[in-house]
Design a protein around this motif. Structure first.
Motif, PDB file in Angstrom:
ATOM      1  N   MET A   1      53.699  12.075  10.406  1.00  0.00           N
ATOM      2  CA  MET A   1      53.133  10.879  10.353  1.00  0.00           C
ATOM      3  C   MET A   1      51.542  11.011   9.932  1.00  0.00           C
ATOM      4  N   GLU A   2      51.048  12.129  10.151  1.00  0.00           N
ATOM      5  CA  GLU A   2      49.661  12.179   9.581  1.00  0.00           C
ATOM      6  C   GLU A   2      49.874  12.333   8.137  1.00  0.00           C
ATOM      7  N   ARG A   3      50.831  12.959   7.611  1.00  0.00           N
ATOM      8  CA  ARG A   3      51.114  13.233   6.031  1.00  0.00           C
ATOM      9  C   ARG A   3      51.371  11.854   5.469  1.00  0.00           C
ATOM     10  N   THR A   4      51.998  10.729   6.326  1.00  0.00           N
ATOM     11  CA  THR A   4      52.146   9.480   5.797  1.00  0.00           C
ATOM     12  C   THR A   4      51.052   8.752   5.667  1.00  0.00           C
ATOM     13  N   ASN A   5      50.276   8.756   6.686  1.00  0.00           N
ATOM     14  CA  ASN A   5      48.818   7.893   6.761  1.00  0.00           C
ATOM     15  C   ASN A   5      48.047   8.697   5.627  1.00  0.00           C
ATOM     16  N   GLY A   6      47.898   9.960   5.514  1.00  0.00           N
ATOM     17  CA  GLY A   6      47.048  10.427   4.555  1.00  0.00           C
ATOM     18  C   GLY A   6      47.762   9.876   3.163  1.00  0.00           C
ATOM     19  N   LEU A   7      48.850   9.892   2.850  1.00  0.00           N
ATOM     20  CA  LEU A   7      49.419   9.540   1.303  1.00  0.00           C
ATOM     21  C   LEU A   7      49.315   8.074   1.038  1.00  0.00           C
ATOM     22  N   LEU A   8      49.467   7.290   2.127  1.00  0.00           N
ATOM     23  CA  LEU A   8      48.979   5.917   1.917  1.00  0.00           C
ATOM     24  C   LEU A   8      47.781   5.636   1.450  1.00  0.00           C
ATOM     25  N   ARG A   9      46.488   6.340   1.823  1.00  0.00           N
ATOM     26  CA  ARG A   9      45.385   6.088   1.683  1.00  0.00           C
ATOM     27  C   ARG A   9      44.983   6.599   0.243  1.00  0.00           C
ATOM     28  N   VAL A  10      45.796   7.615  -0.115  1.00  0.00           N
ATOM     29  CA  VAL A  10      45.672   8.192  -1.533  1.00  0.00           C
ATOM     30  C   VAL A  10      46.282   7.305  -2.461  1.00  0.00           C
ATOM     31  N   LEU A  11      47.529   6.752  -2.166  1.00  0.00           N
ATOM     32  CA  LEU A  11      48.220   5.648  -2.985  1.00  0.00           C
ATOM     33  C   LEU A  11      47.451   4.433  -3.210  1.00  0.00           C
ATOM     34  N   ARG A  12      46.922   3.929  -2.056  1.00  0.00           N
ATOM     35  CA  ARG A  12      45.911   2.667  -2.099  1.00  0.00           C
ATOM     36  C   ARG A  12      45.013   2.830  -2.967  1.00  0.00           C
TER      37      ARG A  12
ATOM     38  N   ASN B   1      62.916  12.129  -3.428  1.00  0.00           N
ATOM     39  CA  ASN B   1      61.711  12.833  -3.498  1.00  0.00           C
ATOM     40  C   ASN B   1      61.521  13.269  -2.207  1.00  0.00           C
ATOM     41  N   GLU B   2      61.424  14.627  -2.064  1.00  0.00           N
ATOM     42  CA  GLU B   2      61.327  15.163  -0.530  1.00  0.00           C
ATOM     43  C   GLU B   2      59.861  14.630   0.093  1.00  0.00           C
ATOM     44  N   ALA B   3      59.103  14.670  -0.839  1.00  0.00           N
ATOM     45  CA  ALA B   3      57.721  14.281  -0.363  1.00  0.00           C
ATOM     46  C   ALA B   3      57.397  12.688  -0.207  1.00  0.00           C
ATOM     47  N   SER B   4      58.323  11.853  -0.131  1.00  0.00           N
ATOM     48  CA  SER B   4      58.185  10.488  -0.244  1.00  0.00           C
ATOM     49  C   SER B   4      57.821  10.102   1.054  1.00  0.00           C
ATOM     50  N   LEU B   5      57.295   8.705   1.187  1.00  0.00           N
ATOM     51  CA  LEU B   5      56.858   8.097   2.422  1.00  0.00           C
ATOM     52  C   LEU B   5      58.160   7.930   3.446  1.00  0.00           C
TER      53      LEU B   5
ATOM     54  N   SER C   1      59.464  11.195   4.943  1.00  0.00           N
ATOM     55  CA  SER C   1      58.543  11.500   6.052  1.00  0.00           C
ATOM     56  C   SER C   1      58.608  10.799   7.314  1.00  0.00           C
ATOM     57  N   ILE C   2      58.784   9.486   7.019  1.00  0.00           N
ATOM     58  CA  ILE C   2      58.786   8.750   8.243  1.00  0.00           C
ATOM     59  C   ILE C   2      59.991   9.001   8.771  1.00  0.00           C
ATOM     60  N   THR C   3      61.060   9.088   8.020  1.00  0.00           N
ATOM     61  CA  THR C   3      62.476   9.150   8.638  1.00  0.00           C
ATOM     62  C   THR C   3      62.636  10.627   9.228  1.00  0.00           C
TER      63      THR C   3
ATOM     64  N   LEU D   1      51.753  -0.953   5.946  1.00  0.00           N
ATOM     65  CA  LEU D   1      51.963   0.268   6.568  1.00  0.00           C
ATOM     66  C   LEU D   1      50.841   1.001   7.107  1.00  0.00           C
ATOM     67  N   ILE D   2      49.609   0.830   6.556  1.00  0.00           N
ATOM     68  CA  ILE D   2      48.481   1.593   7.035  1.00  0.00           C
ATOM     69  C   ILE D   2      48.099   0.853   8.508  1.00  0.00           C
ATOM     70  N   ARG D   3      48.439  -0.427   8.657  1.00  0.00           N
ATOM     71  CA  ARG D   3      48.112  -0.975   9.853  1.00  0.00           C
ATOM     72  C   ARG D   3      49.153  -0.821  10.870  1.00  0.00           C
ATOM     73  N   HIS D   4      50.173  -0.314  10.542  1.00  0.00           N
ATOM     74  CA  HIS D   4      51.352   0.237  11.444  1.00  0.00           C
ATOM     75  C   HIS D   4      50.759   1.681  11.885  1.00  0.00           C
ATOM     76  N   SER D   5      50.444   2.353  10.849  1.00  0.00           N
ATOM     77  CA  SER D   5      50.028   3.871  11.114  1.00  0.00           C
ATOM     78  C   SER D   5      49.101   4.046  12.077  1.00  0.00           C
ATOM     79  N   LEU D   6      47.864   2.879  11.944  1.00  0.00           N
ATOM     80  CA  LEU D   6      46.791   2.985  12.825  1.00  0.00           C
ATOM     81  C   LEU D   6      47.474   2.652  14.554  1.00  0.00           C
ATOM     82  N   LEU D   7      48.442   1.641  14.401  1.00  0.00           N
ATOM     83  CA  LEU D   7      48.898   1.214  15.612  1.00  0.00           C
ATOM     84  C   LEU D   7      49.640   2.207  16.375  1.00  0.00           C
ATOM     85  N   LEU D   8      50.213   3.200  15.409  1.00  0.00           N
ATOM     86  CA  LEU D   8      51.073   4.347  16.224  1.00  0.00           C
ATOM     87  C   LEU D   8      49.809   5.251  16.581  1.00  0.00           C
ATOM     88  N   TYR D   9      48.951   5.689  15.863  1.00  0.00           N
ATOM     89  CA  TYR D   9      47.885   6.346  16.502  1.00  0.00           C
ATOM     90  C   TYR D   9      47.204   5.971  17.889  1.00  0.00           C
ATOM     91  N   GLY D  10      46.789   4.461  17.861  1.00  0.00           N
ATOM     92  CA  GLY D  10      46.347   4.096  19.136  1.00  0.00           C
ATOM     93  C   GLY D  10      47.331   4.143  20.208  1.00  0.00           C
TER      94      GLY D  10
END
Length: 296
Positions: free
Chosen positions: A1-12, A62-66, A69-71, A120-129
């Protein structure tokens, strides 16, 4: 999930940059890092922002896709439900359902992709919290955080290298500052930088923050120190030989970075340090697999 969060910010960040560019924006470096396309396949979509987002976010091939990773995160969480909280599991399962919603794909294809990325980023932050306020501070929490900071450090090295590649590792190039500004955006570090540098932007001070600032949560050295911090909490539950081996590798990686003689004004020197750091992090991950999880 850290990879997901980082990739979301890169893509944005890269999507925003693509909208700011007058000329066609090239996603090649992102595709090279977060995809498995052949050079010819890459050429067909590297200037198409929506096609790149769809491939990197939702491409099941794509093995590296969001979505992959989430799955995988959801399946990992299912396997260790006795060690995580009910709230964490429900939140992660909701994240999995969100990325699969048809509206996400439709927004990427024909709407405003920022809307999908922000959801997706908001949900990522919710997961961290949720993790922070529901998980007990035991063995599982320590393993979770070691994994989180190993992955975050790897993401920082990858994203930094992407931006250096865009300027051919030339920090004296006129395009350097825009690329490094987007690097700070990708790492949620732009506001922090402005507050600590009085708004004066230079490549060496930007790279100093990304590499060495132990008070910046997305610096590599901050991640290294927290890998060591949470790993040491596992000593009582570890086989002594396994703990000693990992402790040596983590200490070596930390020292290789902290006491490096990297020239912060030289892109090639920074690139070499990033490669060394990435190699050290992979060695730590491999050793964890072997000594703690039983993988060869």
């Amino acid at each position: 999930m850290e990879r997901t969060n980082g990739l979301l910010r890169v893509l944005r960040t890269n999507y925003v940059a693509s909208q700011d560019e007058i000329k066609q924006y090239n996603w090649r470096s992102v595709l090279q890092t977060y995809g498995y396309l052949s050079p010819s396949e890459m050429e067909t979509i590297q200037y198409n922002s929506r096609a790149v987002l769809e491939y990197v976010m939702l491409g099941k091939e794509n093995e590296a896709s969001l979505i992959n990773s989430i799955t995988r995160s959801r399946e990992n969480a299912r396997a260790v439900q006795d060690h995580i909280t009910k709230e964490m599991w429900h939140n992660l399962n909701a994240y999995y359902l969100l990325i699969r919603e048809p509206s996400i794909r439709q927004t990427i294809q024909s709407g405003d992709p920022i809307t999908a990325l922000d959801a997706l980023i908001r949900h990522s932050l919710l997961l961290y919290g949720t993790i922070d306020i529901t998980m007990s501070r035991g063995e599982a929490y320590s393993f979770l955080n070691v994994g989180r900071f190993v992955e975050r450090a790897i993401i920082i090295t990858d994203v930094s290298d992407i931006k250096l590649k865009e300027v051919n590792y030339r920090l004296d190039d006129e395009l350097t500052l825009p690329s490094l500004r987007y690097l700070l955006y990708s790492l949620s570090g732009y506001e922090v930088y402005l507050k600590t540098s009085r708004g004066i932007m230079t490549p060496d001070t930007i790279m100093k923050q990304v590499l060495y600032d132990e008070s910046f949560v997305h610096s590599i050295l901050y991640c290294m120190s927290h890998i060591s911090r949470y790993f040491k909490r596992l000593e009582g539950q570890s086989i002594p030989e396994s703990f000693a081996h990992l402790d040596f590798l983590i200490g070596k990686a930390y020292n290789n970075l902290k006491y490096s003689t990297c020239d912060l004004k030289g892109g090639v020197s920074i690139g070499a340090l990033l490669n060394q750091t990435r190699s050290d992090l992979y060695n730590i991950a491999i050793a964890f697999n072997k000594h703690y999880f039983g993988y060869n």
